[in-house]
Design a protein around this motif. Structure first.
Motif, mmCIF file in Angstrom:
data_model
loop_
_atom_site.group_PDB
_atom_site.id
_atom_site.type_symbol
_atom_site.label_atom_id
_atom_site.label_comp_id
_atom_site.label_asym_id
_atom_site.label_seq_id
_atom_site.Cartn_x
_atom_site.Cartn_y
_atom_site.Cartn_z
ATOM 1 N N ASP A 153 1.186 -0.879 -0.262
ATOM 2 C CA ASP A 153 0.266 -0.754 -0.237
ATOM 3 C C ASP A 153 1.042 1.420 0.443
ATOM 4 N N ASP A 154 1.630 1.316 -0.476
ATOM 5 C CA ASP A 154 2.623 2.778 -0.613
ATOM 6 C C ASP A 154 3.492 2.624 0.082
ATOM 7 N N GLN A 155 3.465 1.713 1.333
ATOM 8 C CA GLN A 155 4.361 2.084 2.279
ATOM 9 C C GLN A 155 5.562 1.161 2.283
ATOM 10 N N PHE A 156 6.475 0.990 2.730
ATOM 11 C CA PHE A 156 7.758 -0.078 3.487
ATOM 12 C C PHE A 156 7.235 -0.983 4.419
ATOM 13 N N MET A 157 7.709 -1.714 4.314
ATOM 14 C CA MET A 157 6.804 -3.046 5.023
ATOM 15 C C MET A 157 7.789 -2.734 6.486
ATOM 16 N N LEU A 158 9.408 -2.031 6.098
ATOM 17 C CA LEU A 158 10.429 -1.833 7.999
ATOM 18 C C LEU A 158 8.512 -0.540 8.359
ATOM 19 N N ASP A 159 8.554 0.497 7.773
ATOM 20 C CA ASP A 159 7.402 1.506 8.080
ATOM 21 C C ASP A 159 6.454 0.942 8.866
ATOM 22 N N ILE A 160 5.682 0.027 8.151
ATOM 23 C CA ILE A 160 4.613 -0.248 8.815
ATOM 24 C C ILE A 160 4.869 -1.192 10.127
#
Length: 288
Positions: A153-160
Protein backbone atom coordinates in the motif's frame (compact mmCIF):
# COMPACT_ATOMS: atom_id res chain seq x y z
CA UNK A 1 23.75 11.13 26.39
CA UNK A 2 25.51 7.77 26.60
CA UNK A 3 28.98 7.80 25.04
CA UNK A 4 28.80 5.99 21.67
CA UNK A 5 30.86 2.84 21.24
CA UNK A 6 32.14 1.01 18.17
CA UNK A 7 32.07 -2.76 18.42
CA UNK A 8 32.01 -5.98 16.40
CA UNK A 9 29.09 -8.06 15.14
CA UNK A 10 30.38 -11.55 15.94
CA UNK A 11 28.55 -13.37 13.14
CA UNK A 12 31.68 -12.86 11.05
CA UNK A 13 33.73 -14.65 13.73
CA UNK A 14 31.55 -17.71 14.30
CA UNK A 15 34.11 -20.01 12.63
CA UNK A 16 36.85 -18.53 14.79
CA UNK A 17 34.73 -19.18 17.88
CA UNK A 18 34.38 -22.83 16.86
CA UNK A 19 38.14 -23.12 16.33
CA UNK A 20 39.51 -20.99 19.17
CA UNK A 21 36.73 -20.64 21.71
CA UNK A 22 34.77 -17.51 22.48
CA UNK A 23 37.09 -16.28 25.25
CA UNK A 24 40.13 -16.34 22.95
CA UNK A 25 38.20 -14.55 20.21
CA UNK A 26 37.06 -11.84 22.63
CA UNK A 27 40.62 -11.49 23.89
CA UNK A 28 41.90 -11.02 20.34
CA UNK A 29 39.20 -8.43 19.65
CA UNK A 30 40.27 -6.61 22.77
CA UNK A 31 43.88 -6.67 21.54
CA UNK A 32 42.71 -5.22 18.21
CA UNK A 33 41.09 -2.34 20.04
CA UNK A 34 37.45 -3.44 20.02
CA UNK A 35 35.81 -3.54 23.45
CA UNK A 36 32.15 -4.20 22.64
CA UNK A 37 30.43 -7.00 20.74
CA UNK A 38 27.06 -8.10 19.47
CA UNK A 39 26.81 -11.88 19.76
CA UNK A 40 25.10 -13.61 16.84
CA UNK A 41 25.00 -17.11 15.31
CA UNK A 42 26.94 -18.45 18.29
CA UNK A 43 25.24 -20.98 20.55
CA UNK A 44 24.59 -19.69 24.05
CA UNK A 45 25.76 -22.74 25.97
CA UNK A 46 26.56 -22.50 29.70
CA UNK A 47 30.24 -22.74 28.73
CA UNK A 48 30.03 -19.80 26.31
CA UNK A 49 28.13 -17.71 28.85
CA UNK A 50 30.79 -18.49 31.45
CA UNK A 51 33.59 -17.59 29.03
CA UNK A 52 31.92 -14.28 28.20
CA UNK A 53 31.66 -13.55 31.91
CA UNK A 54 35.38 -14.27 32.19
CA UNK A 55 36.09 -11.85 29.33
CA UNK A 56 34.03 -9.15 31.05
CA UNK A 57 36.02 -9.66 34.25
CA UNK A 58 39.47 -9.99 32.67
CA UNK A 59 39.44 -7.12 30.18
CA UNK A 60 36.14 -5.30 30.48
CA UNK A 61 34.53 -6.60 27.29
CA UNK A 62 31.05 -5.17 26.82
CA UNK A 63 28.53 -7.78 25.66
CA UNK A 64 26.38 -5.00 24.28
CA UNK A 65 23.84 -7.06 22.36
CA UNK A 66 22.73 -10.66 21.98
CA UNK A 67 20.54 -12.43 19.43
CA UNK A 68 17.51 -14.69 19.29
CA UNK A 69 14.81 -16.01 17.01
CA UNK A 70 11.10 -15.41 17.39
CA UNK A 71 9.81 -18.93 16.81
CA UNK A 72 10.65 -22.12 14.97
CA UNK A 73 10.63 -21.88 11.20
CA UNK A 74 7.97 -24.60 10.89
CA UNK A 75 6.68 -27.70 12.65
CA UNK A 76 9.33 -29.69 10.79
CA UNK A 77 12.23 -27.21 10.91
CA UNK A 78 13.62 -25.81 14.15
CA UNK A 79 15.13 -22.35 14.33
CA UNK A 80 18.94 -22.72 14.72
CA UNK A 81 19.19 -21.24 18.20
CA UNK A 82 17.07 -19.96 21.08
CA UNK A 83 13.64 -18.50 20.34
CA UNK A 84 11.41 -16.19 22.31
CA UNK A 85 8.57 -18.64 21.82
CA UNK A 86 10.34 -21.61 23.40
CA UNK A 87 13.28 -20.21 25.39
CA UNK A 88 12.09 -16.88 26.79
CA UNK A 89 13.29 -17.46 30.36
CA UNK A 90 16.68 -18.80 29.21
CA UNK A 91 17.22 -15.83 26.90
CA UNK A 92 16.46 -13.40 29.73
CA UNK A 93 18.77 -15.27 32.09
CA UNK A 94 21.59 -15.32 29.51
CA UNK A 95 21.27 -11.57 28.93
CA UNK A 96 21.32 -10.81 32.63
CA UNK A 97 24.31 -13.10 33.17
CA UNK A 98 26.46 -10.86 30.93
CA UNK A 99 24.77 -7.51 31.75
CA UNK A 100 23.31 -7.21 28.26
CA UNK A 101 20.30 -4.93 27.74
CA UNK A 102 19.90 -5.24 23.96
CA UNK A 103 18.36 -8.34 22.39
CA UNK A 104 17.95 -8.44 18.65
CA UNK A 105 15.98 -10.51 16.16
CA UNK A 106 18.34 -11.21 13.28
CA UNK A 107 15.93 -11.68 10.39
CA UNK A 108 12.30 -11.86 9.34
CA UNK A 109 10.99 -15.46 9.49
CA UNK A 110 10.04 -16.72 6.04
CA UNK A 111 6.47 -17.48 7.05
CA UNK A 112 5.83 -13.80 7.74
CA UNK A 113 6.93 -12.60 4.31
CA UNK A 114 4.62 -11.80 1.46
CA UNK A 115 1.84 -9.46 2.57
CA UNK A 116 0.91 -6.48 4.71
CA UNK A 117 -1.32 -8.72 6.82
CA UNK A 118 1.58 -11.01 7.69
CA UNK A 119 3.73 -7.99 8.45
CA UNK A 120 1.16 -6.67 10.90
CA UNK A 121 0.86 -10.09 12.53
CA UNK A 122 4.63 -10.32 12.97
CA UNK A 123 4.85 -6.76 14.30
CA UNK A 124 2.22 -7.52 16.94
CA UNK A 125 4.06 -10.67 18.05
CA UNK A 126 7.36 -8.79 18.30
CA UNK A 127 5.84 -5.89 20.19
CA UNK A 128 4.27 -8.23 22.74
CA UNK A 129 7.66 -9.83 23.37
CA UNK A 130 9.28 -6.38 23.51
CA UNK A 131 6.87 -5.29 26.23
CA UNK A 132 7.58 -8.45 28.26
CA UNK A 133 11.33 -7.97 27.87
CA UNK A 134 11.17 -4.33 28.97
CA UNK A 135 9.82 -5.57 32.29
CA UNK A 136 13.12 -7.46 32.59
CA UNK A 137 15.23 -4.42 31.67
CA UNK A 138 15.95 -5.65 28.15
CA UNK A 139 15.18 -3.82 24.89
CA UNK A 140 14.11 -5.88 21.87
CA UNK A 141 15.26 -4.78 18.42
CA UNK A 142 14.50 -6.02 14.94
CA UNK A 143 17.41 -6.15 12.47
CA UNK A 144 16.43 -5.25 8.92
CA UNK A 145 17.92 -6.36 5.61
CA UNK A 146 16.80 -5.12 2.19
CA UNK A 147 13.68 -7.27 1.98
CA UNK A 148 11.89 -5.06 4.50
CA UNK A 149 11.88 -2.24 1.94
CA UNK A 150 9.25 -3.93 -0.17
CA UNK A 151 6.16 -1.74 -0.46
CA UNK A 152 2.66 -2.63 0.73
CA UNK A 153 0.00 0.00 0.00
CA UNK A 154 2.83 2.35 -1.02
CA UNK A 155 4.53 2.04 2.40
CA UNK A 156 7.76 0.23 3.20
CA UNK A 157 7.29 -2.94 5.18
CA UNK A 158 9.75 -1.70 7.81
CA UNK A 159 7.77 1.53 8.21
CA UNK A 160 4.62 -0.52 8.70
CA UNK A 161 6.36 -2.42 11.50
CA UNK A 162 7.52 0.86 13.06
CA UNK A 163 4.09 2.48 12.90
CA UNK A 164 2.31 -0.52 14.41
CA UNK A 165 4.62 -1.10 17.39
CA UNK A 166 5.52 0.92 20.45
CA UNK A 167 8.03 -1.14 22.47
CA UNK A 168 9.96 -2.71 19.59
CA UNK A 169 13.14 -1.01 18.38
CA UNK A 170 14.96 -1.29 15.06
CA UNK A 171 18.55 -2.16 14.27
CA UNK A 172 19.42 -0.62 10.91
CA UNK A 173 22.12 -1.96 8.61
CA UNK A 174 23.66 0.64 6.34
CA UNK A 175 24.79 -1.82 3.65
CA UNK A 176 21.37 -3.44 3.31
CA UNK A 177 19.65 -0.05 3.16
CA UNK A 178 22.03 0.94 0.35
CA UNK A 179 21.42 -2.38 -1.41
CA UNK A 180 17.69 -1.66 -1.24
CA UNK A 181 18.36 1.42 -3.35
CA UNK A 182 18.08 3.93 -0.52
CA UNK A 183 20.53 6.24 1.23
CA UNK A 184 21.03 5.46 4.95
CA UNK A 185 21.40 9.19 5.57
CA UNK A 186 17.75 9.59 4.54
CA UNK A 187 16.39 6.43 6.18
CA UNK A 188 18.01 6.49 9.63
CA UNK A 189 16.29 9.70 10.88
CA UNK A 190 12.92 8.05 10.23
CA UNK A 191 13.75 5.73 13.13
CA UNK A 192 15.11 8.34 15.53
CA UNK A 193 14.71 7.31 19.17
CA UNK A 194 13.79 3.77 18.08
CA UNK A 195 17.41 2.69 17.53
CA UNK A 196 20.26 1.84 19.90
CA UNK A 197 22.53 0.06 17.43
CA UNK A 198 23.52 0.33 13.78
CA UNK A 199 25.47 -2.13 11.63
CA UNK A 200 28.41 -0.67 9.74
CA UNK A 201 29.61 -2.38 6.60
CA UNK A 202 30.67 -0.98 3.26
CA UNK A 203 29.42 -1.73 -0.27
CA UNK A 204 31.67 -2.32 -3.27
CA UNK A 205 31.70 -3.65 -6.79
CA UNK A 206 34.01 -6.64 -6.64
CA UNK A 207 36.60 -7.96 -9.04
CA UNK A 208 35.04 -10.84 -10.98
CA UNK A 209 36.78 -14.01 -12.08
CA UNK A 210 34.64 -14.92 -15.08
CA UNK A 211 36.01 -18.46 -15.16
CA UNK A 212 34.06 -19.30 -11.99
CA UNK A 213 30.67 -18.59 -13.58
CA UNK A 214 28.87 -21.20 -15.68
CA UNK A 215 27.36 -20.81 -19.10
CA UNK A 216 28.09 -18.51 -22.00
CA UNK A 217 26.84 -15.16 -23.23
CA UNK A 218 23.78 -13.82 -21.43
CA UNK A 219 23.73 -16.72 -18.96
CA UNK A 220 27.26 -15.92 -17.78
CA UNK A 221 26.39 -12.21 -17.67
CA UNK A 222 23.37 -12.98 -15.46
CA UNK A 223 25.52 -14.75 -12.85
CA UNK A 224 28.11 -11.98 -12.96
CA UNK A 225 25.61 -9.19 -12.41
CA UNK A 226 24.08 -10.95 -9.42
CA UNK A 227 27.42 -11.64 -7.74
CA UNK A 228 29.34 -8.45 -8.42
CA UNK A 229 27.99 -6.43 -5.47
CA UNK A 230 29.95 -7.25 -2.34
CA UNK A 231 30.20 -6.57 1.37
CA UNK A 232 33.35 -4.59 2.07
CA UNK A 233 35.62 -3.50 4.87
CA UNK A 234 34.88 0.04 5.98
CA UNK A 235 36.59 2.48 3.66
CA UNK A 236 36.95 -0.11 0.89
CA UNK A 237 33.61 0.71 -0.69
CA UNK A 238 31.34 3.56 -1.72
CA UNK A 239 29.23 4.39 1.34
CA UNK A 240 29.47 7.91 2.87
CA UNK A 241 30.32 6.44 6.26
CA UNK A 242 31.21 9.63 8.13
CA UNK A 243 27.89 11.23 7.28
CA UNK A 244 25.99 8.01 8.04
CA UNK A 245 27.58 7.62 11.46
CA UNK A 246 26.85 11.22 12.38
CA UNK A 247 23.20 10.84 11.37
CA UNK A 248 23.04 7.63 13.39
CA UNK A 249 24.41 9.40 16.44
CA UNK A 250 21.93 12.27 16.05
CA UNK A 251 19.11 9.71 15.76
CA UNK A 252 19.97 8.07 19.07
CA UNK A 253 22.22 5.13 18.23
CA UNK A 254 24.60 4.15 21.06
CA UNK A 255 26.46 1.31 19.34
CA UNK A 256 27.96 0.99 15.88
CA UNK A 257 28.84 -2.63 15.12
CA UNK A 258 31.35 -3.42 12.39
CA UNK A 259 30.15 -6.37 10.31
CA UNK A 260 30.99 -8.10 7.04
CA UNK A 261 28.66 -10.86 5.88
CA UNK A 262 31.09 -12.31 3.33
CA UNK A 263 34.88 -12.16 3.55
CA UNK A 264 35.83 -13.55 0.10
CA UNK A 265 38.70 -15.57 1.51
CA UNK A 266 40.09 -12.89 3.83
CA UNK A 267 40.76 -13.46 7.52
CA UNK A 268 38.09 -11.76 9.67
CA UNK A 269 40.68 -10.29 12.03
CA UNK A 270 42.42 -8.63 9.07
CA UNK A 271 39.09 -7.23 7.87
CA UNK A 272 38.41 -5.81 11.33
CA UNK A 273 41.85 -4.18 11.41
CA UNK A 274 41.14 -2.51 8.05
CA UNK A 275 37.75 -1.25 9.22
CA UNK A 276 39.12 0.03 12.52
CA UNK A 277 41.94 1.90 10.80
CA UNK A 278 39.42 3.62 8.54
CA UNK A 279 37.24 4.61 11.48
CA UNK A 280 40.30 6.08 13.16
CA UNK A 281 40.98 8.20 10.07
CA UNK A 282 37.37 9.45 10.29
CA UNK A 283 38.00 10.67 13.84
CA UNK A 284 36.34 7.99 15.99
CA UNK A 285 39.29 6.99 18.17
CA UNK A 286 37.39 7.83 21.37
CA UNK A 287 34.53 5.53 20.42
CA UNK A 288 36.60 2.34 20.73
Amino acid sequence: MTKPQIGVQMMMLKQKVEEEGIYTVLQKLNDLGYHAVEVSQIEMTPHNISEMQRAIKDFGMNIAAMSCGVEDISAEQKYPGDTLQLDFDKIVADCKAVDCTILRIGMLPMNYMGSKERTLEFAKICDNYAQRLKEEGIDLYYHAHNIEFVRYDDQFMLDIMRDNTSALGFELDVHWIWRAGLNPIDVIPNYANRIRAIHLKDFRVGEIDMDQYPGEGHEKLYFMLHMITQFAELGAGTLPLKEIIEVGLESGSEFFFVEQDELYGADPYDCLITSREHLLTLGYKNWF
